[in-house]
Motif scaffolding. Structure first.
Motif, mmCIF file in Angstrom:
data_model
loop_
_atom_site.group_PDB
_atom_site.id
_atom_site.type_symbol
_atom_site.label_atom_id
_atom_site.label_comp_id
_atom_site.label_asym_id
_atom_site.label_seq_id
_atom_site.Cartn_x
_atom_site.Cartn_y
_atom_site.Cartn_z
ATOM 1 N N ARG A 68 60.366 10.686 37.262
ATOM 2 C CA ARG A 68 58.981 10.238 37.240
ATOM 3 C C ARG A 68 58.128 11.321 37.909
ATOM 4 O O ARG A 68 58.331 11.650 39.085
ATOM 5 C CB ARG A 68 58.835 8.903 37.968
ATOM 6 C CG ARG A 68 57.444 8.279 37.848
ATOM 7 C CD ARG A 68 57.458 6.833 38.328
ATOM 8 N NE ARG A 68 56.139 6.229 38.316
ATOM 9 C CZ ARG A 68 55.554 5.714 37.238
ATOM 10 N NH1 ARG A 68 56.203 5.750 36.079
ATOM 11 N NH2 ARG A 68 54.353 5.176 37.299
ATOM 12 N N VAL A 69 57.176 11.879 37.150
ATOM 13 C CA VAL A 69 56.406 13.035 37.598
ATOM 14 C C VAL A 69 54.927 12.689 37.624
ATOM 15 O O VAL A 69 54.393 12.135 36.650
ATOM 16 C CB VAL A 69 56.627 14.237 36.659
ATOM 17 C CG1 VAL A 69 55.750 15.417 37.075
ATOM 18 C CG2 VAL A 69 58.093 14.647 36.639
ATOM 19 N N LEU A 70 54.245 13.009 38.725
ATOM 20 C CA LEU A 70 52.798 12.955 38.765
ATOM 21 C C LEU A 70 52.279 14.356 38.498
ATOM 22 O O LEU A 70 52.568 15.287 39.256
ATOM 23 C CB LEU A 70 52.275 12.450 40.104
ATOM 24 C CG LEU A 70 50.740 12.274 40.114
ATOM 25 C CD1 LEU A 70 50.352 10.920 40.680
ATOM 26 C CD2 LEU A 70 50.065 13.395 40.901
ATOM 27 N N LEU A 71 51.552 14.508 37.388
ATOM 28 C CA LEU A 71 50.980 15.803 37.000
ATOM 29 C C LEU A 71 49.518 15.814 37.410
ATOM 30 O O LEU A 71 48.660 15.222 36.752
ATOM 31 C CB LEU A 71 51.146 16.012 35.498
ATOM 32 C CG LEU A 71 50.506 17.280 34.897
ATOM 33 C CD1 LEU A 71 50.975 18.541 35.616
ATOM 34 C CD2 LEU A 71 50.808 17.356 33.403
ATOM 35 N N ALA A 72 49.223 16.478 38.517
ATOM 36 C CA ALA A 72 47.861 16.576 39.022
ATOM 37 C C ALA A 72 47.158 17.723 38.299
ATOM 38 O O ALA A 72 47.578 18.879 38.384
ATOM 39 C CB ALA A 72 47.861 16.821 40.523
ATOM 40 N N GLY A 73 46.101 17.389 37.571
ATOM 41 C CA GLY A 73 45.442 18.391 36.748
ATOM 42 C C GLY A 73 45.992 18.403 35.334
ATOM 43 O O GLY A 73 46.172 19.455 34.732
#
Length: 304
Positions: free
Chosen positions: A2-7
């Motif tokens: 599970r990845v949070l891609l900021a931008g």
């Protein structure tokens, strides 16, 4: 994972989001705008509207997302807001890292830059010190990297100058306008480039790389004498005459805060020792293989 891609709607984020999804990751993308959130959802990911300068909102977003990893691709460079970009590196990164740690996230991949090294005769390698004499540019990058390094697992990607879709160096982009206006001179300063798709692929691979700093640049650092005419030809604009000195408005220095950039027009200066490009030997040893190993073949492909 599970990845949070900021931008997720930035130049690299737009390329990286489908790569993450196609390799089986679950992605939560962030954007500051409602239209960006809609675009992320249309691509098949979860989305959250987030301004990382809002510390409380950042903590809440990470608490809700509970990602295994954060990929930090936030900049304000698309709009050429250099002071805000420096603030993003310092304050925004710190908020993001602190929120990630609080949420139990153990890993970060963060975007930095490869023209932060001190003077030298050869392309810079990752074990060389940063240039303390250019605090306006290097200081915020150092703050970003130090914040990232405080996480349990961390990879910092020191990108070269990005070219390709959504970057300054693309059809209709900033560089085309500067070339048409005669404000990019072909001089002796050396730069390293990387295609935005290759930059995104490095960020994907970095989820499995060991901790540390990695230069993500193509194989061929080059003087502006070489790359400026090639870019002009690719964009079908007049080639500027060669100069004995580079135009500081042309490439690297305008990523500095406005107070350190020239007010307008060309500002010829002698080649600085730090204008030497960077080596990608470490990235290649880790398994990264750029689809565009040189700007020489990458630039002509811009309009295909």
């Amino acid at each position: 994972m599970r990845v949070l891609l900021a931008g997720a709607t930035g130049a690299i984020g737009r390329q990286l989001l489908p790569l993450l999804l196609s390799t089986g990751h679950t992605v939560v993308g962030t954007s500051r705008s409602a239209s960006g959130v809609a675009a992320i959802r249309a691509a098949g990911a979860d989305a959250v509207r987030l301004d990382v300068f809002d510390r409380d909102a950042t903590f809440q977003a990470l608490a809700d997302a509970r990602p295994d990893a954060v990929i930090h691709q936030l900049t304000a460079l698309g709009e050429r807001r250099f002071d805000e970009n420096a603030r993003l590196r310092r304050e925004g990164t710190r908020n993001l890292v602190d929120a990630a740690v609080k949420a139990g996230t153990g890993q970060i991949v963060a975007q930095s830059i490869s023209w932060v090294y001190g003077p030298g005769a050869a392309p810079a390698t990752e074990d060389e010190p940063l240039d303390a004499s250019r605090e306006g540019l290097v200081g915020p990058a150092r703050a970003l990297e130090e914040a990232a390094a405080s996480m349990e697992r961390h990879v910092v990607l020191r990108y070269g100058l990005l070219y390709g879709p959504g970057t300054w160096y693309s059809p209709g982009g900033w560089a085309e306008g500067e070339l048409r206006a005669g404000r990019i001179a072909a001089g002796p300063a050396v730069s390293s480039f990387v295609h935005v798709v290759d930059a995104a692929r490095a960020a994907l691979l970095a989820l499995d790389w060991p901790d540390g700093v990695v230069n993500v640049v193509d194989d061929e650092p080059a003087t502006a004498w070489e790359w400026v005419p090639a870019l002009a030809a690719a964009l079908d604009v007049p080639t500027p005459p060669p100069s004995a000195t580079p135009d500081r408005s042309g490439a690297l220095a305008l990523e500095a805060p406005a107070s350190e950039a020239p007010a307008s027009g060309a500002l010829p200066v002698g080649r600085e020792g730090w204008e030497r490009g960077a080596s990608n030997a470490k990235a290649r040893a880790l398994g990264w293989r750029p689809a565009h190993p040189s700007w020489r073949t990458g630039f002509p492909a811009l309009t295909r």
